[in-house]
Design a protein around this motif. Structure first.
Motif, PDB file in Angstrom:
ATOM      1  N   ARG A 131      -3.828  79.119  55.269  1.00 43.12           N
ATOM      2  CA  ARG A 131      -2.608  79.165  53.904  1.00 43.12           C
ATOM      3  C   ARG A 131      -2.132  79.864  54.734  1.00 43.12           C
ATOM      4  O   ARG A 131      -0.726  79.558  54.929  1.00 43.12           O
ATOM      5  N   SER A 132      -2.687  80.239  56.335  1.00 45.79           N
ATOM      6  CA  SER A 132      -1.389  80.452  56.966  1.00 45.79           C
ATOM      7  C   SER A 132      -1.078  79.030  57.664  1.00 45.79           C
ATOM      8  O   SER A 132       0.331  79.341  58.153  1.00 45.79           O
ATOM      9  N   HIS A 133      -1.376  78.950  58.289  1.00 43.54           N
ATOM     10  CA  HIS A 133      -1.126  77.097  58.769  1.00 43.54           C
ATOM     11  C   HIS A 133      -0.439  76.607  57.935  1.00 43.54           C
ATOM     12  O   HIS A 133       1.289  76.121  58.132  1.00 43.54           O
ATOM     13  N   MET A 134      -0.604  76.823  56.394  1.00 46.11           N
ATOM     14  CA  MET A 134       0.489  75.101  55.812  1.00 46.11           C
ATOM     15  C   MET A 134       2.181  76.664  55.801  1.00 46.11           C
ATOM     16  O   MET A 134       2.880  75.774  55.526  1.00 46.11           O
ATOM     17  N   LEU A 135       2.232  78.565  55.343  1.00 44.51           N
ATOM     18  CA  LEU A 135       3.116  78.847  55.084  1.00 44.51           C
ATOM     19  C   LEU A 135       4.194  78.220  56.354  1.00 44.51           C
ATOM     20  O   LEU A 135       5.282  78.077  56.302  1.00 44.51           O
ATOM     21  N   VAL A 136       3.568  78.180  57.939  1.00 48.73           N
ATOM     22  CA  VAL A 136       3.910  78.116  58.952  1.00 48.73           C
ATOM     23  C   VAL A 136       4.667  76.569  58.818  1.00 48.73           C
ATOM     24  O   VAL A 136       6.188  76.245  59.216  1.00 48.73           O
ATOM     25  N   ALA A 137       3.704  75.993  58.466  1.00 44.80           N
ATOM     26  CA  ALA A 137       4.242  73.979  58.658  1.00 44.80           C
ATOM     27  C   ALA A 137       5.051  74.181  57.353  1.00 44.80           C
ATOM     28  O   ALA A 137       6.590  73.504  57.580  1.00 44.80           O
ATOM     29  N   SER A 138       5.467  74.502  56.498  1.00 46.82           N
ATOM     30  CA  SER A 138       6.396  74.919  55.091  1.00 46.82           C
ATOM     31  C   SER A 138       7.692  75.834  56.023  1.00 46.82           C
ATOM     32  O   SER A 138       9.101  74.667  55.866  1.00 46.82           O
ATOM     33  N   SER A 139       8.209  76.483  56.950  1.00 43.30           N
ATOM     34  CA  SER A 139       9.411  76.891  57.210  1.00 43.30           C
ATOM     35  C   SER A 139       9.200  75.192  58.647  1.00 43.30           C
ATOM     36  O   SER A 139      10.595  76.056  58.329  1.00 43.30           O
ATOM     37  N   MET A 140       8.232  75.203  58.777  1.00 44.35           N
ATOM     38  CA  MET A 140       8.507  74.037  60.222  1.00 44.35           C
ATOM     39  C   MET A 140       9.679  72.999  59.309  1.00 44.35           C
ATOM     40  O   MET A 140      10.543  72.345  59.967  1.00 44.35           O
ATOM     41  N   GLY A 141       9.494  72.520  58.412  1.00 43.53           N
ATOM     42  CA  GLY A 141       9.912  71.168  57.306  1.00 43.53           C
ATOM     43  C   GLY A 141      11.358  71.728  57.281  1.00 43.53           C
ATOM     44  O   GLY A 141      12.110  70.422  57.764  1.00 43.53           O
ATOM     45  N   ALA A 142      11.437  72.998  57.350  1.00 40.86           N
ATOM     46  CA  ALA A 142      12.899  72.882  56.470  1.00 40.86           C
ATOM     47  C   ALA A 142      14.202  73.765  57.948  1.00 40.86           C
ATOM     48  O   ALA A 142      14.911  73.368  57.487  1.00 40.86           O
ATOM     49  N   THR A 143      13.190  73.954  58.727  1.00 46.66           N
ATOM     50  CA  THR A 143      13.761  73.880  60.398  1.00 46.66           C
ATOM     51  C   THR A 143      13.949  72.444  60.677  1.00 46.66           C
ATOM     52  O   THR A 143      15.211  72.088  61.036  1.00 46.66           O
ATOM     53  N   ALA A 144      13.088  71.819  60.433  1.00 44.27           N
ATOM     54  CA  ALA A 144      13.249  70.522  61.054  1.00 44.27           C
ATOM     55  C   ALA A 144      14.197  69.033  60.312  1.00 44.27           C
ATOM     56  O   ALA A 144      14.909  68.767  60.455  1.00 44.27           O
ATOM     57  N   PHE A 145      14.399  70.225  58.877  1.00 42.02           N
ATOM     58  CA  PHE A 145      15.572  68.887  58.089  1.00 42.02           C
ATOM     59  C   PHE A 145      16.763  69.286  58.174  1.00 42.02           C
ATOM     60  O   PHE A 145      17.827  68.717  57.629  1.00 42.02           O
ATOM     61  N   GLN A 146      17.032  70.278  59.213  1.00 45.14           N
ATOM     62  CA  GLN A 146      18.579  70.463  59.693  1.00 45.14           C
ATOM     63  C   GLN A 146      19.304  69.147  60.206  1.00 45.14           C
ATOM     64  O   GLN A 146      20.410  68.896  60.596  1.00 45.14           O
ATOM     65  N   LYS A 147      18.222  68.536  60.720  1.00 47.52           N
ATOM     66  CA  LYS A 147      18.731  66.959  61.135  1.00 47.52           C
ATOM     67  C   LYS A 147      18.891  66.286  60.473  1.00 47.52           C
ATOM     68  O   LYS A 147      19.397  65.096  59.769  1.00 47.52           O
ATOM     69  N   GLY A 148      18.025  66.383  59.286  1.00 52.69           N
ATOM     70  CA  GLY A 148      18.942  65.321  57.914  1.00 52.69           C
ATOM     71  C   GLY A 148      17.268  65.152  56.636  1.00 52.69           C
ATOM     72  O   GLY A 148      16.061  65.144  57.213  1.00 52.69           O
ATOM     73  N   LEU A 149      17.799  65.469  55.343  1.00 54.17           N
ATOM     74  CA  LEU A 149      16.591  64.518  54.605  1.00 54.17           C
ATOM     75  C   LEU A 149      17.016  63.231  54.785  1.00 54.17           C
ATOM     76  O   LEU A 149      17.156  62.206  55.018  1.00 54.17           O
ATOM     77  N   GLY A 150      16.012  62.406  52.970  1.00 56.93           N
ATOM     78  CA  GLY A 150      16.556  61.032  53.073  1.00 56.93           C
ATOM     79  C   GLY A 150      16.428  60.611  51.062  1.00 56.93           C
ATOM     80  O   GLY A 150      16.707  61.541  51.108  1.00 56.93           O
ATOM     81  N   GLY A 151      15.850  59.406  51.552  1.00 59.11           N
ATOM     82  CA  GLY A 151      15.866  58.623  49.767  1.00 59.11           C
ATOM     83  C   GLY A 151      15.294  59.240  48.465  1.00 59.11           C
ATOM     84  O   GLY A 151      15.162  59.293  47.570  1.00 59.11           O
ATOM     85  N   ILE A 152      13.720  60.152  49.419  1.00 67.02           N
ATOM     86  CA  ILE A 152      13.170  60.704  48.658  1.00 67.02           C
ATOM     87  C   ILE A 152      13.145  62.160  47.782  1.00 67.02           C
ATOM     88  O   ILE A 152      13.289  62.098  46.746  1.00 67.02           O
ATOM     89  N   HIS A 153      14.110  62.567  49.218  1.00 66.66           N
ATOM     90  CA  HIS A 153      14.754  63.489  47.740  1.00 66.66           C
ATOM     91  C   HIS A 153      16.206  62.879  47.425  1.00 66.66           C
ATOM     92  O   HIS A 153      16.464  63.654  46.434  1.00 66.66           O
ATOM     93  N   ALA A 154      16.817  62.406  48.224  1.00 71.96           N
ATOM     94  CA  ALA A 154      17.558  61.727  46.922  1.00 71.96           C
ATOM     95  C   ALA A 154      17.789  61.382  45.522  1.00 71.96           C
ATOM     96  O   ALA A 154      18.244  61.350  44.265  1.00 71.96           O
ATOM     97  N   LEU A 155      16.796  61.168  45.432  1.00 75.79           N
ATOM     98  CA  LEU A 155      15.304  60.440  43.937  1.00 75.79           C
ATOM     99  C   LEU A 155      15.118  62.105  43.080  1.00 75.79           C
ATOM    100  O   LEU A 155      15.043  62.408  42.439  1.00 75.79           O
ATOM    101  N   ALA A 156      14.473  62.318  44.330  1.00 76.75           N
ATOM    102  CA  ALA A 156      13.473  64.073  43.551  1.00 76.75           C
ATOM    103  C   ALA A 156      14.926  64.546  42.832  1.00 76.75           C
ATOM    104  O   ALA A 156      14.662  65.445  41.624  1.00 76.75           O
ATOM    105  N   HIS A 157      16.261  65.078  43.585  1.00 75.51           N
ATOM    106  CA  HIS A 157      16.707  65.848  42.694  1.00 75.51           C
ATOM    107  C   HIS A 157      17.874  65.729  41.399  1.00 75.51           C
ATOM    108  O   HIS A 157      17.462  66.446  40.543  1.00 75.51           O
ATOM    109  N   PRO A 158      17.923  63.955  41.050  1.00 71.64           N
ATOM    110  CA  PRO A 158      18.278  63.500  39.900  1.00 71.64           C
ATOM    111  C   PRO A 158      17.599  64.062  39.075  1.00 71.64           C
ATOM    112  O   PRO A 158      17.343  63.951  37.709  1.00 71.64           O
ATOM    113  N   LEU A 159      16.106  63.314  39.486  1.00 68.08           N
ATOM    114  CA  LEU A 159      14.747  63.338  38.397  1.00 68.08           C
ATOM    115  C   LEU A 159      14.824  65.065  37.965  1.00 68.08           C
ATOM    116  O   LEU A 159      14.513  64.836  37.360  1.00 68.08           O
TER     117      LEU A 159
END
Ligand SMILES: [Zn+2]
Length: 397
Positions: A256-284
């Motif tokens: 649970r500890s490693h997953m929680l920090v990995a989750s923050s790492m994902g959102a820190t990294a995506f300041q660079k950008g996201l892509g088509g998976i999220h572009a489809l997941a948002h309307p769905l």
């Protein structure tokens, strides 16, 4: 039931960081909430959470513990699973009526996004949609009027606790809009892995893959951002190693500890950008009211396959870093399919009752989504519709 009185502290996995914001990390760190309030001069905070979490024992324990430290917490729990503009308006009016001086947002992505949006909106003159994440809209915000904000995540996936935006539903046209301002990044974050123990396996899986997709889309986004790339790679390695353990045993606090920090790492990294998976997941998510992480988890291989010509080398590099047996694009695809299956993620969208009725609308909404510009291949509305069809039918082409 999440309780904060019966936990073992993991000494090796305790830390305080100041990147990308102030983070108190580790099992038991919720006991440091009063310190965080004092540092931000918050004495009378409004705790924003959802109707499910408010019934958990730990919320009352937080209130009692902070009262002893001289901090009076009131609760607003009117946040829907996908927060709406009217949820935000209600929160703003509760905040202003009782003259609160800060927000503590506690929960998954929805409660954190709602808390961040309420903190943004408490004293603004313009309506929330004026701050939608397009062009320079964020400059319309009176940044001095944003309320101090502490975020306490209880899921490991969205990383909203270190993100600078909120996803809010516009009920008038059933769409999800991104509200952005650089100062929406919480001033302080408490990351206590013990608070994520209560997540059932299917939510652990869906939110965990959401974090993986944040790292993956950031890694594949075409912008030049080596710092984000480094964080994305290590985030994916942690998730590969620890998500199955957290899924199989929710009380494994190391996982649970490693997953929680990995989750923050994902959102820190995506300041660079996201892509088509999220572009489809948002309307769905907006059209079918399905779980964001689950949508991403199902869409993942279909979008990856579509992007193959543009990302083949990056995926080989990633496969190497993850120490997969087969260092190739296909090797990575095979690993993803097995990883998803082991987490009981459905293989296609028809299995969660999404059909092709709104195919054209989904395609059009995907191209209009802010994440579409980060996809390594710019897709038209017709191409997104075709991709959506593949994900509904379970066909890779
Ligand atoms: Zn996401």
């Amino acid at each position: 039931m999440i309780n904060i009185t019966d936990i073992t502290i993991l000494d090796d996995l305790q830390a305080s960081w100041n990147y990308p914001t102030s983070i108190r990390f580790g099992v038991g760190s919720i006991s440091r909430l009063a310190d965080a309030c004092k540092q931000l001069n918050i004495k009378n905070p409004l705790l924003v959470t959802d109707a499910g979490l408010v019934k958990q024992a730990f919320i009352q324990q937080i209130i009692n513990n902070n009262q002893k430290a001289g901090i009076e917490i009131a609760v607003f729990s009117g946040v829907k699973p996908n927060p709406t503009a009217s949820n935000i308006e209600q929160g703003v009016s509760v905040f202003n009526q009782a003259k609160h001086d800060g927000i503590i947002a506690v929960g998954g992505g929805s409660a954190l996004d709602a808390g961040k949006a309420i903190a943004l909106m408490v004293k603004q003159r313009l309506p929330i949609w004026d701050f939608e994440d397009t062009g320079d809209n964020w400059k319309r915000v009176d940044a001095d009027k944003i309320a101090p904000l502490i975020a306490v995540p209880t899921t490991a996936g969205t990383g909203s606790e270190v993100g600078r935006s909120s996803v809010i539903v516009d009920e008038k046209n059933a769409s999800k809009k991104i509200i952005f301002h650089p100062d929406m990044m919480p001033d302080s974050v408490i990351e206590d892995p013990a608070l994520t123990r209560g997540l059932p396996p299917h939510i652990t899986a869906a939110t965990g893959i959401d974090a993986f997709v944040h790292c993956l889309e950031a890694w594949c986004a075409p912008a030049y951002h080596p710092m984000a790339d480094g964080i994305a790679l290590e985030g994916m390695r942690l998730i590969k190693q620890w998500l199955p353990a957290a899924f199989n045993n929710g009380d494994d606090l190391v996982a649970r500890s490693h997953m929680l920090v990995a989750s923050s790492m994902g959102a820190t990294a995506f300041q660079k950008g996201l892509g088509g998976i999220h572009a489809l997941a948002h309307p769905l998510g907006a059209l079918y009211d399905k779980h964001h992480g689950l949508l991403n988890a199902i869409l993942l291989p279909y979008v990856l396959h579509r992007n193959k010509p543009a990302i083949e080398n990056k995926i080989k590099h990633l496969a190497h870093y993850l120490q997969l047996d087969d260092i190739s694009f296909n090797g990575f695809m095979n690993w993803i399919m097995d990883f998803r299956a082991a987490l009981n993620i459905q293989n296609n969208l028809s299995l969660i009752d999404i059909n092709l009725e709104k195919k054209e609308l989904v395609g059009r909404m995907a191209t209009e989504d802010a994440c579409a510009s980060g996809n390594p291949v710019i897709l038209t509305a017709i191409e997104y519709s075709q991709l959506f069809e593949c994900a509904v039918k379970g066909v890779l082409k």
